[in-house]
Write an enzyme that holds these catalytic residues in place. Structure first.
Site, PDB file in Angstrom:
ATOM      1  N   ASP A 133      26.477  -9.061  16.243  1.00  0.00           N
ATOM      2  CA  ASP A 133      27.578  -9.257  15.291  1.00  0.00           C
ATOM      3  C   ASP A 133      28.202  -7.931  14.881  1.00  0.00           C
ATOM      4  O   ASP A 133      28.767  -7.809  13.794  1.00  0.00           O
ATOM      5  CB  ASP A 133      27.077 -10.011  14.051  1.00  0.00           C
ATOM      6  CG  ASP A 133      25.942  -9.271  13.347  1.00  0.00           C
ATOM      7  OD1 ASP A 133      25.418  -8.289  13.922  1.00  0.00           O
ATOM      8  OD2 ASP A 133      25.572  -9.663  12.232  1.00  0.00           O
ATOM      9  N   ASP A 140      29.959  -4.518  10.704  1.00  0.00           N
ATOM     10  CA  ASP A 140      28.879  -5.492  10.829  1.00  0.00           C
ATOM     11  C   ASP A 140      29.287  -6.756  10.077  1.00  0.00           C
ATOM     12  O   ASP A 140      29.717  -6.695   8.930  1.00  0.00           O
ATOM     13  CB  ASP A 140      27.577  -4.930  10.244  1.00  0.00           C
ATOM     14  CG  ASP A 140      26.394  -5.831  10.529  1.00  0.00           C
ATOM     15  OD1 ASP A 140      26.203  -6.802   9.769  1.00  0.00           O
ATOM     16  OD2 ASP A 140      25.658  -5.593  11.499  1.00  0.00           O
ATOM     17  N   LEU A 141      29.154  -7.898  10.735  1.00  0.00           N
ATOM     18  CA  LEU A 141      29.588  -9.168  10.162  1.00  0.00           C
ATOM     19  C   LEU A 141      28.487  -9.730   9.258  1.00  0.00           C
ATOM     20  O   LEU A 141      27.436 -10.152   9.738  1.00  0.00           O
ATOM     21  CB  LEU A 141      29.912 -10.150  11.284  1.00  0.00           C
ATOM     22  CG  LEU A 141      30.549 -11.485  10.901  1.00  0.00           C
ATOM     23  CD1 LEU A 141      31.864 -11.268  10.155  1.00  0.00           C
ATOM     24  CD2 LEU A 141      30.785 -12.320  12.151  1.00  0.00           C
TER      25      LEU A 141
END
Length: 554
Positions: free
Chosen positions: A216, A173-174
């Protein structure tokens, strides 16, 4: 133009005829098989014109060689002497036409026709190739998409169960993506995702898989890998992203990764369980300061708490028990005069909690994850049939009402019996109901889907294939699915005014649907300009905010 001719005089006469007809092409004349091969290798030709009989060389060899170098390259035979039986054999072998040298009046029209048809075939092939690629890849980053990632994850789990080998799933996960997106806009967010994809790709082996799972979030499948090596890979990815500086309009942003890790072993029974645990581990990494890697462990108290916090399961079950699901409808309109044969609308499910109406995007993913969609589908069918009975619309001679079915319901062996019981209970005509199934769910449950459709259609129910073009690897499945309507994926319809590829895909889907004897529906028709264009393309019906917004049934 490539001319295969052993007579220089005949070649000159041919070129004179072309010039007289207004065609002065770039051309090359060859008279041997070797010369033809070299010409095909060195140039991209629009058309081949060949004599039939040449020393040690005939038009049949020309046709065979041409097929090797260009599937869509048309071949015309222009010969002084060719029997009808030979001409027929040549046409069967792939020749597009044959013309006698002593009567070249058909030559110019034949050339114009074949060059035009060749262009159409090439455009169609490009559109089909684009569809096939998009079925397995994310349109923004060109990485594998979620469907393809889950397919490969399934194979890895099967391998672990059969051989005992370990593989590893990383769920990335960004961090800080929302800050970039909210402060600099979606264009900046998209550019960040593309750049991050390139950074991650540099550290993934060729037999491993990197995919964008949505938003994301990314997934990495490391095959034949133990936990210690996988953690080193994950930590390298974290370090690379942490050291990267994203700059948008001279404004720098720092980003990082939170990574959840799961060892794929024979202890697991499903990919959904793997993804759920990887998701939990990823949340744990966020809770523990971001920019770190967490391995899923069933005895981890924080992960247990995170799992307990997933309240959607109980909320959905409560909604089923308290009849909190309601229906909206969205109308469809005919685009062609001959299709104005009755009212059409689609039933859409909503969750009502007090005065709040919860859209399906909020609860459907959780329902799919926890296997609750079959129960929701049954509730929707009951609500829809009840409405058709109450209004008597289900007993009229015209009108079609579309009801969505999830992929998991297609595997429910008892669903057909449930539907039949409701038909008798509410005394409605099956002909008034059209069940919608998505392309991807139909393919994932192909045998069960075909069986369910065939059984239901015998009673008069109709079927629509939804989101067509979004997930299929080819159009071959369409032959196997006995449906009545094709709903062209709105992602293509929405952009067809600005994107020629999307326009070609919509056109190809419509033509293929009509060739299969199906009615076509354009989704996401959001304004009059799109409506006018899909009408011009020949689609049968339109649906979208430019036609009518969803509204409550009552």
């Amino acid at each position: 133009m490539l001319i295969v001719e052993d007579s220089e005089d005949d070649a000159i006469l041919l070129l004179r005829a072309l010039k007289k007809g207004g065609i002065e092409p770039f051309y090359q004349v060859v008279d041997t098989e070797d010369g033809l091969r070299k010409a095909l290798e060195n140039e991209l030709w629009d058309i081949v014109i060949t004599d039939h009989n040449m020393p040690g060389f005939t038009s049949f060899q020309v046709l065979e060689l041409t097929r090797q170098y260009g599937t869509d390259l048309p071949v015309l035979i222009v010969s002084g002497l060719i029997g009808e039986d030979v001409a027929v054999s040549a046409m069967k072998a792939g020749a597009h036409d044959y013309i006698m040298k002593n009567n070249l009046s058909r030559l110019i029209p034949a050339i114009r026709r074949e060059v035009s048809d060749s262009s159409v075939r090439k455009a169609k092939r490009v559109a089909e190739s684009t569809l096939e690629h998009m079925a397995f890849h994310d349109s923004l980053t060109d990485l594998a998409n979620r469907r393809e990632f889950e397919r490969r994850l399934t194979h890895a789990l099967q391998d672990a169960q059969e051989t005992g080998r370990h593989h590893v799933l990383l769920y990335l996960d960004l961090d800080q993506f929302k800050i970039v997106n909210d402060t600099s806009g979606h264009v900046a967010g998209d550019e960040l995702l593309k750049q991050i994809s390139k950074i991650l790709s540099r550290h993934i082996r060729s037999d491993d898989t990197l995919a964008r799972l949505g938003g994301d979030e990314f997934g990495v499948l490391l095959r034949g890998c133990d936990a210690s090596h996988a953690k080193r890979v994950a930590e390298t990815l974290c370090e690379e992203v942490r050291e990267y500086r994203f700059v948008w309009h001279n404004k720098p942003f720092s980003v990082s990764l939170s990574v959840g890790m799961v060892v794929i072993s024979n202890a697991y029974n499903s990919t959904s369980e793997l993804l759920s645990h990887a998701d939990l581990a990823c949340y744990a990494a966020k809770d523990r300061g971001r920019n770190n890697v967490q391995l899923y462990q069933s005895d981890d108290s924080e992960m247990q708490q995170r799992q307990a916090d997933m309240q959607w399961t109980s909320r959905i079950q409560d909604a089923l028990q308290t009849d909190s699901f309601i229906l909206y409808q969205q109308e469809m309109v005919p685009l062609q005069a001959h299709n104005a044969d009755g009212f059409r609308t689609e039933f859409l499910v909503r969750l009502q909690q007090g005065k709040t109406i919860v859209p399906p995007g909020a609860f459907i993913p959780a329902a799919e994850r926890f296997g609750l969609m079959p129960r929701i589908d049954r509730r929707v069918i009951d609500l829809a049939f009840s409405y058709l009975d109450r209004t008597a619309l289900g007993r009229q001679s015209t009108g079609t009402f579309f009801i969505n079915l999830s992929g998991s319901s297609l595997s429910d062996a008892e669903l057909y019996g449930y539907i039949r019981n409701l038909v008798e209970k509410y005394s409605i005509l099956p002909e008034r109901v059209c069940f919608e199934i998505t392309e991807t769910s139909a393919i994932a449950n192909l045998n069960q889907t075909i069986s369910f459709i065939e059984q239901s259609r015998k009673d008069g129910f109709e079927f629509a294939l939804d989101d067509f073009g979004s997930g299929m690897s080819s159009f071959s499945y369409l032959r196997a699915l006995p449906v009545d309507y094709l709903k062209v994926d709105g992602g293509f319809v929405r952009n067809l005014l600005d994107d020629p590829i999307d326009l070609s895909i919509v056109d190809a889907c419509n033509r293929i649907g009509h060739a299969a004897g199906l009615k076509t529906i354009a989704e996401f028709v959001e304004n009059d300009a799109i409506r006018a264009r899909v009408t011009e393309l020949g689609l049968d019906y339109a649906q979208g905010f430019g036609i009518a917004k969803p509204k409550p049934l009552d």
